[in-house]
Design a protein around this motif. Structure first.
Motif, mmCIF file in Angstrom:
data_model
loop_
_atom_site.group_PDB
_atom_site.id
_atom_site.type_symbol
_atom_site.label_atom_id
_atom_site.label_comp_id
_atom_site.label_asym_id
_atom_site.label_seq_id
_atom_site.Cartn_x
_atom_site.Cartn_y
_atom_site.Cartn_z
ATOM 1 N N TYR A 157 0.828 -1.198 0.000
ATOM 2 C CA TYR A 157 0.000 0.000 0.000
ATOM 3 C C TYR A 157 0.870 1.258 0.000
ATOM 4 O O TYR A 157 0.632 2.203 -0.758
ATOM 5 C CB TYR A 157 -0.903 -0.038 1.222
ATOM 6 C CG TYR A 157 -1.819 1.153 1.387
ATOM 7 C CD1 TYR A 157 -2.964 1.287 0.614
ATOM 8 C CD2 TYR A 157 -1.550 2.132 2.340
ATOM 9 C CE1 TYR A 157 -3.818 2.366 0.779
ATOM 10 C CE2 TYR A 157 -2.391 3.210 2.512
ATOM 11 C CZ TYR A 157 -3.525 3.324 1.729
ATOM 12 O OH TYR A 157 -4.366 4.390 1.901
ATOM 13 N N GLY A 158 1.893 1.280 0.848
ATOM 14 C CA GLY A 158 2.792 2.429 0.886
ATOM 15 C C GLY A 158 3.533 2.637 -0.415
ATOM 16 O O GLY A 158 3.710 3.768 -0.874
ATOM 17 N N LEU A 159 3.946 1.525 -1.049
ATOM 18 C CA LEU A 159 4.654 1.616 -2.322
ATOM 19 C C LEU A 159 3.754 2.202 -3.403
ATOM 20 O O LEU A 159 4.165 3.069 -4.182
ATOM 21 C CB LEU A 159 5.137 0.217 -2.733
ATOM 22 C CG LEU A 159 5.885 0.105 -4.054
ATOM 23 C CD1 LEU A 159 7.191 0.873 -4.000
ATOM 24 C CD2 LEU A 159 6.137 -1.362 -4.395
ATOM 25 N N VAL A 160 2.491 1.746 -3.444
ATOM 26 C CA VAL A 160 1.558 2.248 -4.451
ATOM 27 C C VAL A 160 1.237 3.719 -4.200
ATOM 28 O O VAL A 160 1.196 4.539 -5.124
ATOM 29 C CB VAL A 160 0.268 1.399 -4.453
ATOM 30 C CG1 VAL A 160 -0.771 2.012 -5.386
ATOM 31 C CG2 VAL A 160 0.576 -0.029 -4.881
ATOM 32 N N LYS A 161 1.024 4.080 -2.936
ATOM 33 C CA LYS A 161 0.678 5.464 -2.609
ATOM 34 C C LYS A 161 1.824 6.423 -2.922
ATOM 35 O O LYS A 161 1.599 7.596 -3.229
ATOM 36 C CB LYS A 161 0.285 5.572 -1.141
ATOM 37 C CG LYS A 161 -1.126 5.068 -0.883
ATOM 38 C CD LYS A 161 -1.453 5.073 0.593
ATOM 39 C CE LYS A 161 -1.555 6.469 1.156
ATOM 40 N NZ LYS A 161 -2.714 7.209 0.607
ATOM 41 N N LYS A 162 3.043 5.915 -2.849
ATOM 42 C CA LYS A 162 4.183 6.749 -3.229
ATOM 43 C C LYS A 162 4.075 7.147 -4.704
ATOM 44 O O LYS A 162 4.407 8.277 -5.079
ATOM 45 C CB LYS A 162 5.488 5.980 -2.987
ATOM 46 C CG LYS A 162 6.744 6.739 -3.392
ATOM 47 C CD LYS A 162 7.974 5.899 -3.124
ATOM 48 C CE LYS A 162 9.226 6.622 -3.598
ATOM 49 N NZ LYS A 162 10.451 5.820 -3.370
ATOM 50 N N LYS A 163 3.587 6.225 -5.531
ATOM 51 C CA LYS A 163 3.432 6.509 -6.950
ATOM 52 C C LYS A 163 2.232 7.413 -7.212
ATOM 53 O O LYS A 163 2.260 8.241 -8.120
ATOM 54 C CB LYS A 163 3.269 5.195 -7.726
ATOM 55 C CG LYS A 163 4.409 4.202 -7.548
ATOM 56 C CD LYS A 163 5.711 4.717 -8.119
ATOM 57 C CE LYS A 163 6.809 3.661 -8.019
ATOM 58 N NZ LYS A 163 8.106 4.169 -8.536
ATOM 59 N N VAL A 164 1.153 7.264 -6.425
ATOM 60 C CA VAL A 164 -0.056 8.052 -6.643
ATOM 61 C C VAL A 164 0.146 9.497 -6.218
ATOM 62 O O VAL A 164 -0.314 10.439 -6.871
ATOM 63 C CB VAL A 164 -1.241 7.428 -5.871
ATOM 64 C CG1 VAL A 164 -2.477 8.319 -5.978
ATOM 65 C CG2 VAL A 164 -1.541 6.037 -6.398
ATOM 66 N N ASN A 165 0.810 9.697 -5.069
ATOM 67 C CA ASN A 165 1.126 11.042 -4.575
ATOM 68 C C ASN A 165 -0.128 11.893 -4.341
ATOM 69 O O ASN A 165 -0.282 12.981 -4.881
ATOM 70 C CB ASN A 165 2.076 11.760 -5.538
ATOM 71 C CG ASN A 165 2.680 13.014 -4.917
ATOM 72 O OD1 ASN A 165 2.822 13.106 -3.696
ATOM 73 N ND2 ASN A 165 3.026 13.986 -5.741
ATOM 74 N N LEU A 166 -1.044 11.347 -3.511
ATOM 75 C CA LEU A 166 -2.217 12.090 -3.062
ATOM 76 C C LEU A 166 -2.106 12.331 -1.562
ATOM 77 O O LEU A 166 -1.511 11.529 -0.842
ATOM 78 C CB LEU A 166 -3.502 11.296 -3.341
ATOM 79 C CG LEU A 166 -4.218 11.501 -4.675
ATOM 80 C CD1 LEU A 166 -5.453 10.615 -4.729
ATOM 81 C CD2 LEU A 166 -4.608 12.952 -4.894
ATOM 82 N N GLY A 167 -2.716 13.407 -1.083
ATOM 83 C CA GLY A 167 -2.756 13.667 0.347
ATOM 84 C C GLY A 167 -3.559 12.613 1.077
ATOM 85 O O GLY A 167 -4.333 11.857 0.469
#
Length: 341
Positions: A157-167
């Motif tokens: 989840y953290g890896l994917v969110k790093k790519k998405v870059n949303l608050g």
């Protein structure tokens, strides 16, 4: 104030095992579906109040980011579901282990998937964590599947969110929007079978199920307020409050057993995390000192030396906090609050 918000956020995440048993006789699937549904309602009202909707249109025009958000929603569904089931099935201590070993799993994924380079202390920490899993496998008589599932889903989840870059709040809104229809469909299906507890266990039970949205979103708000006011290194240390509280609750409140083999496994995990923290703090201090020296030379008109470039290449940013990959993805801590149990 920022530090207090951080303590409040991680403290609430650490104490959340006290909440899920209150929702019985609802099963983990029903609780999870209500959490998805009511979380969207809560964050939608919050975003409506602050009038922050521009990001939604931008996200819809970017299919790749939208696909990544969908992956994040799927992964966090697994994380939330396993955690709720674990707590209500008497596995609070094993669930806490998942969040203890999460930084080690994140580092391992950085090496395997992103080809990141680790410092010697980080290699020792990862190896110690692997040894801990082996010891715990002996202690439990099986691999600690709950811990591993929580750790790997959270790291992914953290890896994917790093790519998405949303608050944090925007990310939670996007993810729960994707979860909403399947969750609502599941709740309607339960109701059609007469298996829903939402309307059959009294008003108090219904209110508690609706409160799952508040329990999900309020810590995230506190985390967001803290993330913009305190150093990232401080947030990295605060994150251990949650599994520590969960571990203590599992032993002292829920009375879960801790035979010697499990104590040995947990001790190895804590040793690995101590090595990781010591290495991160030492590297941050060294880099901050090198950057100060570089700035002093720049002020005196002296060109940077090779060592200054090497320091930057080791993954350290100017703030003195580890850069992405330097300690297993620490900068994502600004966003992963949405994933907490």
């Amino acid at each position: 104030m920022g530090l207090l918000n951080g303590v409040a956020a991680y403290g609430m995440w650490g104490l959340v095992p006290l909440f899920w048993p209150l929702l019985k006789p609802a099963g983990a699937g029903e609780i999870l579906a209500h959490r998805m549904t009511w979380s969207l309602a809560f964050v939608a009202v919050a975003l409506l109040f602050v009038r922050r909707w521009a990001w939604a249109g931008e996200l819809l025009r970017q299919p790749r980011r939208l696909a990544l958000v969908t992956v994040a929603a799927a992964v966090i569904t697994v994380n939330w579901g396993v955690y709720i089931w674990a707590v209500n099935s008497g596995h609070v201590v094993e669930a806490s282990l998942g969040y203890f070993i999460n930084p080690l799993v994140t580092i391992a994924m950085g090496v395997l998937l992103l080809k990141e380079r680790l410092r010697p202390a980080q290699w020792v920490a990862v190896a110690t964590g692997f040894a801990a899993v082996l010891v715990l496998t002996v202690g439990y008589g099986r691999p600690p599947w709950i811990s591993l599932c929580l750790a790997f889903s959270f790291a992914t989840y953290g890896l994917v969110k790093k790519k998405v870059n949303l608050g944090g709040v925007e990310s939670l809104a996007a993810e729960t929007a994707i979860q909403f229809l399947p969750a609502l469909g599941y709740l309607l299906w339960l109701g059609s079978r007469g298996e829903s507890t939402f309307t059959t266990e009294g008003f108090g039970h219904s209110a508690l199920l609706a409160a799952t949205g508040v329990v999900t979103a309020v810590p995230l708000v506190c985390f967001g307020a803290s993330a913009i006011r305190v150093p990232l290194s401080t947030l990295g240390l605060l994150q251990y409050l949650a599994p520590v509280f969960q571990f203590l609750l599992g032993i002292l409140y829920f009375g879960e057993a801790m035979p010697p083999e499990r104590w040995a496994g947990f001790a190895l995990v804590w040793l690995a995390l101590s090595l990781l923290t010591w290495d991160a703090l030492r590297t941050a201090r060294r880099t901050a000192r090198a950057l100060r020296e570089q700035l002093n030379r720049a002020g005196a008109g002296v060109p940077p030396v090779k060592g200054d470039v090497a320091a930057r290449e080791q993954g350290i940013v100017a703030s003195g906090s580890p850069a992405p990959g330097a300690t297993g993805g620490a900068p994502e801590q600004r966003d992963v609050g949405a994933a907490k149990p």
